[in-house]
Design a protein around this motif. Structure first.
Motif, PDB file in Angstrom:
ATOM      1  N   LEU A  56       0.823  -1.199   0.000  1.00 33.41           N
ATOM      2  CA  LEU A  56       0.000   0.000   0.000  1.00 33.41           C
ATOM      3  C   LEU A  56       0.863   1.257   0.000  1.00 33.41           C
ATOM      4  CD1 LEU A  56      -2.762  -1.030   2.570  1.00 33.41           C
ATOM      5  CD2 LEU A  56      -2.989  -0.864   0.089  1.00 33.41           C
ATOM      6  N   GLU A  57       1.944   1.234   0.772  1.00 33.68           N
ATOM      7  CA  GLU A  57       2.823   2.402   0.838  1.00 33.68           C
ATOM      8  C   GLU A  57       3.542   2.640  -0.482  1.00 33.68           C
ATOM      9  OE1 GLU A  57       4.324   3.073   5.308  1.00 33.68           O
ATOM     10  OE2 GLU A  57       5.070   1.247   4.363  1.00 33.68           O
ATOM     11  N   GLY A  58       3.661   1.602  -1.297  1.00 35.08           N
ATOM     12  CA  GLY A  58       4.353   1.737  -2.572  1.00 35.08           C
ATOM     13  C   GLY A  58       3.587   2.542  -3.609  1.00 35.08           C
ATOM     14  N   GLY A  59       2.305   2.720  -3.433  1.00 41.26           N
ATOM     15  CA  GLY A  59       1.496   3.448  -4.405  1.00 41.26           C
ATOM     16  C   GLY A  59       1.357   4.906  -4.010  1.00 41.26           C
ATOM     17  N   THR A  60       1.273   5.764  -4.998  1.00 46.54           N
ATOM     18  CA  THR A  60       1.091   7.187  -4.718  1.00 46.54           C
ATOM     19  C   THR A  60      -0.077   7.703  -5.535  1.00 46.54           C
ATOM     20  OG1 THR A  60       2.669   7.746  -6.456  1.00 46.54           O
ATOM     21  CG2 THR A  60       3.529   7.586  -4.217  1.00 46.54           C
ATOM     22  N   GLY A  61      -0.714   8.734  -5.012  1.00 46.71           N
ATOM     23  CA  GLY A  61      -1.794   9.362  -5.746  1.00 46.71           C
ATOM     24  C   GLY A  61      -3.079   8.562  -5.794  1.00 46.71           C
TER      25      GLY A  61
END
Length: 168
Positions: free
Chosen positions: A22-27
């Motif tokens: 989850l932390e790997g995704g942005t926006g």
């Protein structure tokens, strides 16, 4: 983003792997249903919604919008469970009470599975399950809006990843 199942390992390992994904995704808007194994102070952009029960899981699924990612911890528990009543030939009130609770939970699980199938287009689903076999059985017997063909699978026990289009 592709749908993902994280299986195997301990509950803490699955939860930490899920949080890392989850932390790997942005926006994106990240929603975590029933965040029982995740920290209370989740990173920015990750919202834990729903309590650690079926009502909370149903509430979480109802909040998903197109483009959101819904993470569901311990999906094999929230989607599958005992549906056969315990025999009660002596009319034991404790067994009757248990059977009534189990029947209510079975109805909620069915509503949860249906809600997962009805997520809006563009929503991504990430799930943790106790084992990869349980997750694959779950997706086959209890459709959840994803199939193993269109879903990445990460097996922590075997340190193996299966991606869509790869032979499992």
């Amino acid at each position: 983003m592709t749908n993902l199942i994280i299986a195997g390992g301990t509950r803490r390992e699955r939860s930490q792997t899920l949080l890392g994904q989850l932390e790997g995704g942005t926006g994106r808007r990240w929603l975590v249903a029933v965040p029982c194994g995740l920290p209370y102070d989740m990173p920015d952009g990750i919202h834990g919604i729903g309590l650690n029960d079926l009502d909370g899981a149903l509430d979480a699924v109802g909040r998903v919008r197109p483009g959101d990612t819904l993470a569901v911890e311990s999906v094999d528990y929230w989607a599958m469970g005992a549906s056969e009543p315990i025999p009660n030939p002596d009319n034991n009130p404790n067994v009757a009470r248990w059977n009534a609770m189990a029947a209510a939970a079975a109805r909620k699980r069915a509503r949860f599975r249906h809600a997962m199938q009805s997520l809006p287009d563009g929503a991504t689903i990430m799930m943790t399950a106790s084992t990869l076999e349980a997750a694959e059985r779950l997706l086959g017997a209890f459709p959840m809006g994803v199939s193993c063909i269109s879903c990445e699978r990460l097996d922590l026990d075997r340190c193996t990843a299966f991606r869509p289009g790869m032979a499992a």
